[in-house]
Write a protein that holds these residues in place. Sequence first.
Motif, PDB file in Angstrom:
ATOM      1  N   LEU C 418       0.814  -1.205   0.000  1.00  0.00           N
ATOM      2  CA  LEU C 418       0.000   0.000   0.000  1.00  0.00           C
ATOM      3  C   LEU C 418       0.852   1.261   0.000  1.00  0.00           C
ATOM      4  O   LEU C 418       0.436   2.296  -0.520  1.00  0.00           O
ATOM      5  N   VAL C 419       2.047   1.155   0.550  1.00  0.00           N
ATOM      6  CA  VAL C 419       2.886   2.348   0.685  1.00  0.00           C
ATOM      7  C   VAL C 419       3.193   2.943  -0.681  1.00  0.00           C
ATOM      8  O   VAL C 419       3.418   4.139  -0.820  1.00  0.00           O
ATOM      9  N   HIS C 420       3.166   2.128  -1.709  1.00  0.00           N
ATOM     10  CA  HIS C 420       3.432   2.637  -3.053  1.00  0.00           C
ATOM     11  C   HIS C 420       2.291   3.534  -3.522  1.00  0.00           C
ATOM     12  O   HIS C 420       2.518   4.542  -4.179  1.00  0.00           O
ATOM     13  N   ARG C 421       1.059   3.150  -3.178  1.00  0.00           N
ATOM     14  CA  ARG C 421      -0.097   3.932  -3.616  1.00  0.00           C
ATOM     15  C   ARG C 421      -0.413   5.070  -2.652  1.00  0.00           C
ATOM     16  O   ARG C 421      -0.867   6.126  -3.056  1.00  0.00           O
ATOM     17  N   ALA C 422      -0.262   4.801  -1.364  1.00  0.00           N
ATOM     18  CA  ALA C 422      -0.723   5.757  -0.368  1.00  0.00           C
ATOM     19  C   ALA C 422       0.351   6.010   0.679  1.00  0.00           C
ATOM     20  O   ALA C 422       0.186   5.652   1.841  1.00  0.00           O
ATOM     21  N   PHE C 483       3.746  -4.609  14.166  1.00  0.00           N
ATOM     22  CA  PHE C 483       4.690  -4.652  13.062  1.00  0.00           C
ATOM     23  C   PHE C 483       4.358  -5.756  12.071  1.00  0.00           C
ATOM     24  O   PHE C 483       4.771  -5.695  10.927  1.00  0.00           O
ATOM     25  N   LYS C 484       3.540  -6.688  12.504  1.00  0.00           N
ATOM     26  CA  LYS C 484       2.987  -7.639  11.541  1.00  0.00           C
ATOM     27  C   LYS C 484       2.091  -6.890  10.552  1.00  0.00           C
ATOM     28  O   LYS C 484       2.160  -7.099   9.344  1.00  0.00           O
ATOM     29  N   VAL C 485       1.284  -5.969  11.076  1.00  0.00           N
ATOM     30  CA  VAL C 485       0.433  -5.173  10.202  1.00  0.00           C
ATOM     31  C   VAL C 485       1.289  -4.312   9.289  1.00  0.00           C
ATOM     32  O   VAL C 485       1.039  -4.200   8.089  1.00  0.00           O
ATOM     33  N   SER C 486       2.354  -3.707   9.863  1.00  0.00           N
ATOM     34  CA  SER C 486       3.229  -2.881   9.027  1.00  0.00           C
ATOM     35  C   SER C 486       3.809  -3.680   7.887  1.00  0.00           C
ATOM     36  O   SER C 486       4.030  -3.157   6.808  1.00  0.00           O
ATOM     37  N   SER C 487       4.076  -4.968   8.139  1.00  0.00           N
ATOM     38  CA  SER C 487       4.700  -5.759   7.087  1.00  0.00           C
ATOM     39  C   SER C 487       3.837  -5.796   5.845  1.00  0.00           C
ATOM     40  O   SER C 487       4.329  -5.793   4.734  1.00  0.00           O
ATOM     41  N   ALA C 488       2.517  -5.810   6.044  1.00  0.00           N
ATOM     42  CA  ALA C 488       1.638  -5.819   4.880  1.00  0.00           C
ATOM     43  C   ALA C 488       1.694  -4.475   4.164  1.00  0.00           C
ATOM     44  O   ALA C 488       1.690  -4.403   2.942  1.00  0.00           O
ATOM     45  N   LEU C 489       1.754  -3.397   4.944  1.00  0.00           N
ATOM     46  CA  LEU C 489       1.642  -2.071   4.339  1.00  0.00           C
ATOM     47  C   LEU C 489       2.910  -1.652   3.610  1.00  0.00           C
ATOM     48  O   LEU C 489       2.857  -0.971   2.598  1.00  0.00           O
ATOM     49  N   LEU C 490       4.044  -2.056   4.158  1.00  0.00           N
ATOM     50  CA  LEU C 490       5.262  -1.331   3.828  1.00  0.00           C
ATOM     51  C   LEU C 490       5.992  -1.802   2.586  1.00  0.00           C
ATOM     52  O   LEU C 490       6.832  -1.087   2.078  1.00  0.00           O
ATOM     53  N   SER C 491       5.724  -3.028   2.112  1.00  0.00           N
ATOM     54  CA  SER C 491       6.607  -3.539   1.070  1.00  0.00           C
ATOM     55  C   SER C 491       6.487  -2.695  -0.187  1.00  0.00           C
ATOM     56  O   SER C 491       5.430  -2.590  -0.785  1.00  0.00           O
TER      57      SER C 491
END
Lengths: 272, 175, 607
Positions: C418-422, C483-491
């Motif tokens: 998601l970090v790429h889009r938002a 940080f498990k949640v962050s793992s989904a967002l950050l890649s």
Amino acid sequence: MIWVWIALAPILGGLVYGGERVLRARMQRRQGPPVLQPFYDMFKLLDKRTLIVHAPHALLGVAHFFVLWFTVAAIFLGWNLLYIVFLHLFAQMLLILAGYSVRSAYSHLGANRELLMLIAYEPILILVAVGFYLQSGSFDIAQIVRGGGYLVQMPLLFVALAMIVPIKVKKSPFDVGEAHQEIVGGVEIEYSGLFYEFLYMSRFLEYIFIYSFVFIFAGVSYGLGAALVAGVFLLVNLVDNATARVRTMHMVKIIYAVALSLSIVNIMWIVL
Amino acid sequence: MKFFTAFRKKSPWILHYNAGSCNGCDIEILAALGPKFDLERFGVINTGNPKQSDIFLVTGPVTYRSRERLVELYSQIPEPKVVIAVGSCTATGGVFRGMYNVEDGIDQYIPVDVYVPGCASTPQLIIDAIVKALEILETKSKEIEKPFKLFGAIAMVGNKLSRLNMATRVKHDEI
Amino acid sequence: MLLTLILLPIATAFLTLFSSKRMQYFLSGAVLAIGSYQSIVLFTSAENMSFHLSSLFNTVIIAADIILLLYFLYQGTKHNSSKVIVLAVVQLVLFLYIEHAASSGHSAQVVVDGLSKYTMEYDISSGHSAEIVVDGLSKFMFLIINIVGGIIVLYSVRYMEDEEATLRKKQLFIAGMFLFLSVMNAIVCANSLMLFFFLFEMTTLASYQLIAFRNDELSRTNALRALWMNQIGGAVILAGALIALRSANTLMFDTLLQHSGGMLLLALALLSMSALVKGASVPFDSWLLGAMVAPTPVSAMLHSATMVKIAPYLILKLAPVLGTTLLGGVLSIIGALVFVAASYLALSRSVFKEILGYSTVALLGLMMALAAIGTKETMMLAMVLMLFHALSKALLFLAAGVLEKQYHLKSIEEMSALVHRAPKTVGYIVLGFVSLTLPPFGLFVGKLFAITSVASLLRERPLLVIVLVSMVVGSALLVLLYFKVSSALLSNPSDTLSAERERIPYGYNIPLIFLTLLIVGSGAGFIIIQHNVLLALLAVPLTFVFVLPRVMRGMERYDRTDPYHCGEKEPFDAALVYFEPSVRVKRMIYWSFTLLFVSVAVIGGLS
């Protein structure tokens, strides 16, 4: 004088790491690399072309190293043990965020494992700190090392600490975070050249970090401290050569079932 | 820098790739890395990760299925780097030469620095080859080295040099 | 000033019903500004205040209470829920009985002071204390309610624009949020148990109505569940009030707390059980999880930032007496165990808001544990945690709302890369997580001090070792969760790939910026107040943020490359990790927490 030691901390850690590689080789009846091998590796890495995936990923690795160095400096300066544990947590989180910030399955797996390792050893480190506090009346290392007799009062906490040393220095049976055969190094996989060097050096600092916990168990007697560190160092390498890697969840369960119970029993014993 | 160049040969890290080998040479490589021959005394580490490697040890005659990976791995190794072709197959195609599904040696795709003969080659030969490769590694520059085939582009995006598509995918009609 | 805090939101609520969109922005902005200003002024003023309510007002409240309970009864019959009906009837009977007993025993309790006139001290001469007392704790709660709540109301105006509902319903929603602000402002200064009960039930009503806002099948079932669970809380308050009346002959918090002996502890135990219910501690966690179907501002306001804070607030209010008793010990152990259990249960969830909901349950448990220990230091820390938790959770929920409305994302499984889009929204979320776990932010510092102060109490109260270990393990589990949640967002793919610039609409962005500034500012302020040089040094690693732009330019000289996929050209993602307890373990957890919950009353009754 203390500042010189802080500045030299990565070099000190590098020597420990180099010595360890030789020791392990000798345990397997090999000759092994020279003691200065880690520094040769570092110089070589400086001479490589550097590939990165994206800038935040590379910078988080650098930040990880510097925060870890700051943590080690805090230990040398005799700060509050709890702050040091949490500063170390901060450093690890930077590394884990770096692992997550690239779209790479191995990096993610490595970061996941790094997280699970964190939740395995962090409670033990805090409980060890609490044990020191109950014994010496202060969380400050400067205060703690003026006392003594910790080993007599907190033997089980010492055992618990010895159990998590292999996690921190990535040795069998708890080297799940690195696991070259499975996840090709885990979080450090996407680093190369200059930036890998920072991660390589932070490995040296991890040695200093975890062995200083072992060291302060001796309190005022530095000779005993050195002996403790040497003993744990030998033991960890012996176990490393003699055991296979356990699965990550298995590791967490072992630590929670054995090391955490030991710590609690020890703390109850001090308190009552 | 000149000073650091001297240390290239003191710390060679290896990436080992099997491009369709029968595993004979791979076993010999592992034997060379094991306690008996103890390659680690030269500072060798078997990394398994191209981004941190200096020496690319390839075995096998390069099958059609493996060539994309070969080139991709090659282009992910940062320069300076050397390639060692271990075994007869890797050098010439060996007993598989001329078969419909192999490419007759890795030098069709990437530049090779040292060839190791033998089917399978021996650990002693492999160690020799690595020592030879280290001499070559010392003379190399940090310029980008390109594969011969399946070579895509090195593009500047903004001020950044992108090697994202340096190794391209095999087009469908080539198969 | 207090009047402004209570009446202004009511007035704006009425205005909202007739106002346009632009007007709503103006109104909510005004309420935020005035409310924050007033609460800060109140907070900095030293003196306590107390007000007497006129008998007329008391009668009105009694009437309103009966109407409210009848309404619950009606809802129960309408939706055919026997639990709601039974609990409503129980409450009605208890309520009427108490009012009857109170009025017959205390006919002299007629206080003439009107609402507008207040005395600065307790009216000792009449033998009764005031119904409304503003003390330090209330002032502190005003800060949270008005600042964080105000920001959330401001946000909800924009949120409602994107919601599919009729204009009237949207206006009603925002009016409801305003009304809720005033209810919250009133509840934290209620000194009369009956007034407290009334307002407690009002928050239950707000929960019920706002969860059912979307009016689909799921919302209605979850709303009903929230209703009956919270009614248990109401019923135990009434039971507590009854016992207080019988044994201490008072219905006021302050006189009750000064009283000693008799059945006092049972009354306190019953009251703190209502706190456990409102704080959604583990056997009752399902109502708060179900509440996550409501629109996001509701989740943020009621079910994370303000309303559930009644739980630690109530424990804090009772803490001076609870402190050294066995009851206090049991409560703190329950809180600490809830902290661990909820963090663990959260690891099996994949809906973003549910994860946030569970972590709220966990942290409320921690606050209650600290409050119930009852030393001055731990109570202060519980308050600190309340403030920082409100800020961080509000930020996270509001960011979750942006994801929901702008990107139509609810589950973390869909949020990959998601970090790429938002990048901005992800930035807010990661900041929220970091502020909940890492130095040098307030919540972290609070936890740090909490460990220190619990460790210092260990020798006197060895039982606290359970609290200590739970705190340590629970914090670690929460780190894993966030940080498990962050793992989904950050890649993020390579930065040579271009992406569209993200634009967060102003209506969403401004509240988020407010909260970010507050998190950073209040965290820094807290550290400065501590006068702890070492603590300030924890922030040193952050200074490297300042050299960041230069460093980023320097990074341009390095080659960009793909991540390593074993030579494959297709990228593949690692799956998220889940830890699901088996059905047997889960049942065991719930049963043991139910037992613990009941044991609170038993211990209160025995001691």
